[in-house]
Design a protein around this motif. Sequence first.
Motif, PDB file in Angstrom:
ATOM      1  N   UNK A   1       0.845  -1.219   0.000  1.00 53.96           N
ATOM      2  CA  UNK A   1       0.000   0.000   0.000  1.00 53.96           C
ATOM      3  C   UNK A   1       0.871   1.256   0.000  1.00 53.96           C
ATOM      4  N   UNK A   2       1.867   1.241   0.896  1.00 52.24           N
ATOM      5  CA  UNK A   2       2.710   2.421   1.068  1.00 52.24           C
ATOM      6  C   UNK A   2       3.468   2.748  -0.216  1.00 52.24           C
ATOM      7  N   UNK A   3       3.956   1.695  -0.883  1.00 52.68           N
ATOM      8  CA  UNK A   3       4.698   1.924  -2.136  1.00 52.68           C
ATOM      9  C   UNK A   3       3.747   2.410  -3.237  1.00 52.68           C
ATOM     10  N   UNK A   4       2.587   1.741  -3.342  1.00 53.97           N
ATOM     11  CA  UNK A   4       1.621   2.110  -4.393  1.00 53.97           C
ATOM     12  C   UNK A   4       1.173   3.560  -4.276  1.00 53.97           C
ATOM     13  N   UNK A   5       0.910   3.968  -3.032  1.00 52.54           N
ATOM     14  CA  UNK A   5       0.369   5.321  -2.823  1.00 52.54           C
ATOM     15  C   UNK A   5       1.474   6.364  -2.683  1.00 52.54           C
TER      16      UNK A   5
ATOM     17  N   UNK B   1      11.466   0.115   3.917  1.00 55.12           N
ATOM     18  CA  UNK B   1      11.109   0.714   2.628  1.00 55.12           C
ATOM     19  C   UNK B   1      11.908   2.003   2.391  1.00 55.12           C
ATOM     20  N   UNK B   2      12.408   2.583   3.478  1.00 55.10           N
ATOM     21  CA  UNK B   2      13.140   3.837   3.345  1.00 55.10           C
ATOM     22  C   UNK B   2      12.200   5.023   3.403  1.00 55.10           C
ATOM     23  N   UNK B   3      11.411   5.019   4.465  1.00 56.00           N
ATOM     24  CA  UNK B   3      10.316   5.993   4.584  1.00 56.00           C
ATOM     25  C   UNK B   3      10.340   6.602   5.985  1.00 56.00           C
ATOM     26  N   UNK B   4      10.002   7.876   6.097  1.00 57.84           N
ATOM     27  CA  UNK B   4       9.945   8.515   7.410  1.00 57.84           C
ATOM     28  C   UNK B   4       8.896   7.860   8.293  1.00 57.84           C
ATOM     29  N   UNK B   5       9.184   7.758   9.607  1.00 55.05           N
ATOM     30  CA  UNK B   5       8.245   7.102  10.512  1.00 55.05           C
ATOM     31  C   UNK B   5       7.974   7.993  11.725  1.00 55.05           C
ATOM     32  N   UNK B   6       6.700   8.071  12.107  1.00 50.82           N
ATOM     33  CA  UNK B   6       6.327   8.817  13.314  1.00 50.82           C
ATOM     34  C   UNK B   6       5.650   7.842  14.274  1.00 50.82           C
TER      35      UNK B   6
END
Length: 441
Positions: A378-382, A400-405
């Motif tokens: 989902x995260x990659x698609x969007x 994935x190499x994505x910011x996380x909160x």
Amino acid sequence: MDYILKEREKQVALAGVNAATVECNKASLAGSVSQRACVFCGSRVVLYPIADALHLIHGPIGCAAYTWDIRGSLSSGPELHRLSFSTDLQEKDVIFGGINKLNAALDELIDLHHPKAAFVYTTCIVGVIGDDVESACKQMAIKKGIPVIPVQAPGFQGSKKDGYKVACEALFQLVGTINKPTPKYSINILGDFNLAGELWILLEYYKRMGVHVNATITGDGRVEDICNAHNAALNVVQCSGSMNYLAQMMKKEYGIPSMRVSYFGIEDMSDALYDVASFFKSEEMMAKAKELVREEFARLIPKLRWYKERLEGKKAAIYVGGAFKAISLIKALRLIGVQTVIVGSQTGTSEDYELIKKLCEEGATIVDDSNPVELSHFVKEKQADIFIGGVKERPIAHKIGLGFCDHNHERKEALAGYEGMMNFAREIYATAMSPVWQFTK
Ligand code: SF4
């Protein structure tokens, strides 16, 4: 969408005019590797913040290690809750029974720490071997003169949500056992766990409005306050997934009404204060609430505008335990210019998902009881820029190499109330705009 298991297809929908209903409230599908935790973990996170109680885990050491210091759950006084005690059941105990070990542990720990109450959590293996924990607790309560409460939570008997119910039943055994004079305008705060001090922010708001907080269940919780909780005029319930059951039992037994609120985001925070003032039908209290909101807005809005200008166009994914929190997060993100493209929860209800569908923009993915494979896709698609979740979602984002909160167990900054909104905006900005992400794409 071949990564979604066939049996789970109806638990995923896209927001929009003709959006399908999201199926929920189902047992997790075997093989799906749900993000949900076990029954024991659910009961533990609810009861853990009661700081002057002894928490003894009757089971193998792994169950205790899994939930040791699981959340910030700050205390303004005692910190007995931060110690994780276990009977450390071994093979021999599994064969011959673990009751002797449990009795010895309770005896020693109660004498050593003088807790106001003791909670004894049963785990999977105790559910299998059938130790009579209830009877052991009863006898120990008589011997030591404090409540010793069994928390029947073998992990395999359901999911985290069932653990919430078990915890509410344990709490209900305390409620009504002490009577103290309680002011007219008094509330119990249910479902804030004071992970990073947010409870103290809320106490300050209620104090400014002239509302007495009788018991905090369970953030910065104390046994005696919970015993006297039945004398409050109102239960104000956040995280309704975990605490609604207790509120319902208190309504039935003691006639205490309850209301559901959220303290995340400035709209929901303000509504919570107004709703409490409306309940008490006090013009003076309402005037104070309005004044408080006016002051906080004047302080906050110009600062939030700064973040909005810079974050406009960023996309967020949300996956949290309770859907009610997700609803507040969607609104809070919108306030700082961030569009929510994925929303999911472990324990949402149909009403929650209907509301989420209305709040999200066309095409946003809405998912119940998801798993790491689905979430990663989902995260990659969007093409989300930031992932907001808890401890189990963090590795997904990082891989994935994505910011996380972190909006759950491990966070160190309060994210509730007006101060919390400011912290949230700062954290989203710092994470989403970090130059490091250019190297991961
Ligand atoms: S699933 Fe069972 S063994 Fe695992 S942590 Fe939960 S209670 Fe312990």
